[in-house]
Design a protein around this motif. Structure first.
Motif, PDB file in Angstrom:
ATOM      1  N   LYS A  36       8.445  25.627  -8.874  1.00 31.48           N
ATOM      2  CA  LYS A  36       7.721  25.235 -10.080  1.00 31.48           C
ATOM      3  C   LYS A  36       6.235  25.580  -9.947  1.00 31.48           C
ATOM      4  CE  LYS A  36       8.823  20.890 -10.113  1.00 31.48           C
ATOM      5  NZ  LYS A  36       8.970  19.487 -10.562  1.00 31.48           N
ATOM      6  N   ASP A  37       5.546  25.551 -11.063  1.00 35.42           N
ATOM      7  CA  ASP A  37       4.103  25.762 -11.083  1.00 35.42           C
ATOM      8  C   ASP A  37       3.386  24.428 -11.280  1.00 35.42           C
ATOM      9  OD1 ASP A  37       4.317  28.517 -10.837  1.00 35.42           O
ATOM     10  OD2 ASP A  37       4.419  28.834 -13.014  1.00 35.42           O
ATOM     11  N   GLY A  38       2.305  24.234 -10.518  1.00 36.18           N
ATOM     12  CA  GLY A  38       1.435  23.083 -10.743  1.00 36.18           C
ATOM     13  C   GLY A  38       1.875  21.780 -10.117  1.00 36.18           C
ATOM     14  N   CYS A  39       2.788  21.819  -9.143  1.00 31.15           N
ATOM     15  CA  CYS A  39       3.136  20.583  -8.429  1.00 31.15           C
ATOM     16  C   CYS A  39       1.909  20.048  -7.702  1.00 31.15           C
ATOM     17  CB  CYS A  39       4.236  20.837  -7.404  1.00 31.15           C
ATOM     18  SG  CYS A  39       5.853  21.190  -8.107  1.00 31.15           S
ATOM     19  N   LEU A  40       1.885  18.737  -7.482  1.00 32.83           N
ATOM     20  CA  LEU A  40       0.769  18.143  -6.746  1.00 32.83           C
ATOM     21  C   LEU A  40       0.606  18.807  -5.380  1.00 32.83           C
ATOM     22  CD1 LEU A  40      -1.451  15.993  -6.504  1.00 32.83           C
ATOM     23  CD2 LEU A  40       0.298  14.424  -5.597  1.00 32.83           C
ATOM     24  N   GLU A  41       1.715  19.089  -4.713  1.00 28.97           N
ATOM     25  CA  GLU A  41       1.666  19.737  -3.406  1.00 28.97           C
ATOM     26  C   GLU A  41       0.966  21.087  -3.478  1.00 28.97           C
ATOM     27  OE1 GLU A  41       5.146  21.561  -0.716  1.00 28.97           O
ATOM     28  OE2 GLU A  41       5.131  19.362  -0.785  1.00 28.97           O
ATOM     29  N   ALA A  42       1.183  21.829  -4.571  1.00 27.99           N
ATOM     30  CA  ALA A  42       0.556  23.147  -4.715  1.00 27.99           C
ATOM     31  C   ALA A  42      -0.954  23.034  -4.893  1.00 27.99           C
ATOM     32  CB  ALA A  42       1.170  23.885  -5.899  1.00 27.99           C
ATOM     33  N   PHE A  82       0.827  -1.197   0.000  1.00 26.30           N
ATOM     34  CA  PHE A  82       0.000   0.000   0.000  1.00 26.30           C
ATOM     35  C   PHE A  82       0.864   1.250   0.000  1.00 26.30           C
ATOM     36  CE2 PHE A  82       0.992  -0.295   4.444  1.00 26.30           C
ATOM     37  CZ  PHE A  82       0.857   0.982   4.978  1.00 26.30           C
ATOM     38  N   MET A  83       0.230   2.354  -0.301  1.00 22.14           N
ATOM     39  CA  MET A  83       0.883   3.656  -0.255  1.00 22.14           C
ATOM     40  C   MET A  83       0.108   4.543   0.703  1.00 22.14           C
ATOM     41  SD  MET A  83       1.801   6.342  -3.346  1.00 22.14           S
ATOM     42  CE  MET A  83       0.259   6.030  -4.205  1.00 22.14           C
ATOM     43  N   LEU A  84       0.818   5.271   1.541  1.00 23.78           N
ATOM     44  CA  LEU A  84       0.195   6.252   2.418  1.00 23.78           C
ATOM     45  C   LEU A  84       0.616   7.641   1.959  1.00 23.78           C
ATOM     46  CD1 LEU A  84      -0.557   6.306   6.112  1.00 23.78           C
ATOM     47  CD2 LEU A  84       0.816   8.191   5.207  1.00 23.78           C
ATOM     48  N   ILE A  85      -0.369   8.502   1.699  1.00 18.61           N
ATOM     49  CA  ILE A  85      -0.094   9.876   1.287  1.00 18.61           C
ATOM     50  C   ILE A  85      -0.362  10.795   2.465  1.00 18.61           C
ATOM     51  CG2 ILE A  85      -0.647  11.730  -0.323  1.00 18.61           C
ATOM     52  CD1 ILE A  85      -1.553   9.629  -2.308  1.00 18.61           C
ATOM     53  N   LYS A  86       0.675  11.489   2.907  1.00 22.12           N
ATOM     54  CA  LYS A  86       0.582  12.407   4.043  1.00 22.12           C
ATOM     55  C   LYS A  86       0.352  13.809   3.507  1.00 22.12           C
ATOM     56  CE  LYS A  86       1.275  13.621   8.431  1.00 22.12           C
ATOM     57  NZ  LYS A  86       0.973  15.044   8.247  1.00 22.12           N
ATOM     58  N   ILE A  87      -0.767  14.406   3.890  1.00 16.12           N
ATOM     59  CA  ILE A  87      -1.161  15.709   3.387  1.00 16.12           C
ATOM     60  C   ILE A  87      -1.202  16.695   4.550  1.00 16.12           C
ATOM     61  CG2 ILE A  87      -2.979  17.022   2.204  1.00 16.12           C
ATOM     62  CD1 ILE A  87      -3.806  14.304   0.922  1.00 16.12           C
ATOM     63  N   GLY A  88      -0.234  17.592   4.575  1.00 13.46           N
ATOM     64  CA  GLY A  88      -0.158  18.634   5.592  1.00 13.46           C
ATOM     65  C   GLY A  88       0.238  19.922   4.911  1.00 13.46           C
ATOM     66  N   ARG A  89       1.280  20.564   5.442  1.00 15.01           N
ATOM     67  CA  ARG A  89       1.793  21.752   4.749  1.00 15.01           C
ATOM     68  C   ARG A  89       2.366  21.355   3.396  1.00 15.01           C
ATOM     69  NH1 ARG A  89       3.437  26.842   6.747  1.00 15.01           N
ATOM     70  NH2 ARG A  89       4.848  27.966   5.353  1.00 15.01           N
ATOM     71  N   GLY A  90       2.923  20.146   3.333  1.00 12.60           N
ATOM     72  CA  GLY A  90       3.406  19.567   2.087  1.00 12.60           C
ATOM     73  C   GLY A  90       2.640  18.292   1.783  1.00 12.60           C
ATOM     74  N   VAL A  91       3.062  17.609   0.735  1.00 10.63           N
ATOM     75  CA  VAL A  91       2.454  16.343   0.344  1.00 10.63           C
ATOM     76  C   VAL A  91       3.577  15.352   0.047  1.00 10.63           C
ATOM     77  CG1 VAL A  91       1.076  15.135  -1.406  1.00 10.63           C
ATOM     78  CG2 VAL A  91       0.386  17.416  -0.626  1.00 10.63           C
ATOM     79  N   GLY A  92       3.524  14.206   0.690  1.00 15.72           N
ATOM     80  CA  GLY A  92       4.511  13.161   0.438  1.00 15.72           C
ATOM     81  C   GLY A  92       3.865  11.809   0.619  1.00 15.72           C
ATOM     82  N   ALA A  93       4.557  10.766   0.224  1.00 13.81           N
ATOM     83  CA  ALA A  93       4.007   9.417   0.319  1.00 13.81           C
ATOM     84  C   ALA A  93       5.051   8.461   0.864  1.00 13.81           C
ATOM     85  CB  ALA A  93       3.504   8.941  -1.039  1.00 13.81           C
ATOM     86  N   GLY A  94       4.570   7.453   1.578  1.00 22.88           N
ATOM     87  CA  GLY A  94       5.394   6.334   2.007  1.00 22.88           C
ATOM     88  C   GLY A  94       4.825   5.068   1.399  1.00 22.88           C
ATOM     89  N   LEU A  95       5.698   4.120   1.059  1.00 22.43           N
ATOM     90  CA  LEU A  95       5.255   2.896   0.404  1.00 22.43           C
ATOM     91  C   LEU A  95       5.760   1.663   1.131  1.00 22.43           C
ATOM     92  CD1 LEU A  95       6.325   4.837  -2.423  1.00 22.43           C
ATOM     93  CD2 LEU A  95       4.539   3.287  -3.192  1.00 22.43           C
ATOM     94  N   ILE A  96       4.902   0.663   1.207  1.00 19.70           N
ATOM     95  CA  ILE A  96       5.299  -0.657   1.666  1.00 19.70           C
ATOM     96  C   ILE A  96       4.867  -1.656   0.603  1.00 19.70           C
ATOM     97  CG2 ILE A  96       4.760  -2.504   3.309  1.00 19.70           C
ATOM     98  CD1 ILE A  96       5.001  -0.550   5.536  1.00 19.70           C
TER      99      ILE A  96
END
Length: 395
Positions: free
Chosen positions: A284-290, A237-251
């Motif tokens: 950059k413009d249009g990153c997923l985090e943005a 699975f993948m966990l997407i952490k959404i806070g001030r930024g956006v990142g993912a962890g994978l197992i």
């Protein structure tokens, strides 16, 4: 190990309460490395502690049967653990038959504590003193520096950590930190635009300043460990952490995936679409985090409440565009989201599921799920798993 002035021995009632359950479900991370003869003792130590961690109190004979190790090996290791203060004897188990009743042993679940730090929040750095079960005992926070000033970010982190050390009431097993950015296994933050860190030795510097073992990892990689260890996640699975930024962890296959650049799951700065978009902290413009960060969603909805549904639907669609190739390439069973439920649950997830299924092979990935985690304090609890794994070899 550092002990605050207020630390005191645990009472017998605390031990009784603490040992009525084991640490979470009986799952652990699978190792890919071959066990060599010179590593056998370390492997056996981790195996014994891992078994007690998940199964709870048992006799030495039970432990021998569960692990497949000889009774002599178990006896030697348990004696070593008791001398080190890691394992305690719980008393005898009541038996109806003849013979001497066995003595139960378990990890000393209230004899040590862990510090966890979460640097991913939009407005504050959050920290906690946690039990070895991953339960929050004391919570503190400090304001997040408004600008991406690396020195200010570290000063706030150190202030928070020192206040938690003072609040601890047991010897500290270590400190776990979940931070945004790309983090090497040795705790060097290679890049964290939101905190102003580049090649910053967070783990070593904080360890020296606190005189404690410190483990620093990406916040999403910490969170994915908590979801796997304490939650209901599957083995892939993948966990997407959404806070001030956006990142993912994978197992994948019960094994954390870090990547050759230690940046696996660094999806926040993937450009989504060709229509431009908001300016990101990386330039950059249009990153997923943005598009998807908690800060951006909250500000966009507050600026135009009537467009809330459209804003959330667009964010969910763009998230699915970014993750569909990952789900297909790794054959993931589910995607777990960690973030503000009022923004993520409902419209955003529905749009993401619809787009994910539309952009993957029909009939193969239609059962892939996107859901919210049910865990609170997921990065802090993941930090506890990091320390338990690093210090005791259990997960």
């Amino acid at each position: 190990m550092s002990v605050s002035d207020e630390q005191r021995p645990a009472s017998s009632s605390e031990y009784v309460d603490a040992n009525t359950h084991a640490f979470g479900p009986g799952r652990h991370l699978r190792s890919r490395s071959k066990v060599l003869p010179e590593h056998a003792r370390g492997h056996n130590r981790a195996l014994v502690l891992q078994t007690l961690y998940h199964a709870g109190a048992m006799s030495r004979a039970d432990l021998s049967r569960e692990t497949g190790l000889t009774r002599v090996t178990i006896s030697d290791l348990v004696a070593e653990f008791i001398a080190d203060g890691i394992v305690i004897e719980m008393g005898v188990r009541e038996t109806a038959g003849p013979g001497k009743p066995p003595i139960l042993i378990d990890i000393d679940r209230v004899g040590h504590q862990i510090l966890g730090l979460d640097l991913s929040g939009p407005h504050a750095f959050i920290g906690a003193v946690l039990s070895l079960d991953g339960d929050v005992l004391e919570r503190r926070e400090v304001p997040r520096p408004e600008s991406a000033d690396g020195d200010a970010a570290y000063a706030a982190t150190l202030e928070l950590a020192r206040s938690l050390v003072a609040a601890s009431t047991r010897p500290l097993l270590g400190v776990g930190i979940g931070t945004p950015g790309v983090v090497r296994p040795d705790g060097i933050v290679l890049s964290s635009p939101n905190l102003g860190w580049t090649s910053f030795p967070l783990e070593a510097k904080l360890g020296a300043d606190l005189d404690l073992p410190v483990l620093a990892r990406n916040d999403a990689n910490a969170a994915v460990l908590a979801e796997y260890t304490f939650g209901e996640a599957k083995a892939d699975f993948m966990l997407i952490k959404i806070g001030r930024g956006v990142g993912a962890g994978l197992i994948t296959g019960s094994q954390p995936l870090l990547g050759s650049r230690f940046a696996a799951g660094e999806i926040g700065h993937v450009t989504v679409g060709t229509d431009g978009g908001p300016r990101c902290a990386c330039g950059k413009d249009g990153c997923l985090e943005a598009w998807l960060s908690e800060t951006r969603l909250s500000e966009a909805v507050a600026a135009d409440p009537s467009a809330r549904d459209e804003i959330l639907r667009d964010a969910g669609t763009r998230m699915a565009i970014a993750i569909a190739p990952i789900v297909a390439a790794l054959d993931l069973s589910e995607v777990v989201l960690s973030g503000p439920a009022d923004l993520l649950d409902g419209i955003l997830i529905d749009a993401a599921v619809e787009t994910l299924h539309a952009r993957t092979l029909e009939g193969v990935f239609e059962d892939a799920l996107i859901r919210l985690t049910v865990q609170d304090d997921i990065v802090l609890r993941g930090a506890a798993v990091m320390v338990l794994s690093g210090q005791l070899g259990v997960s």
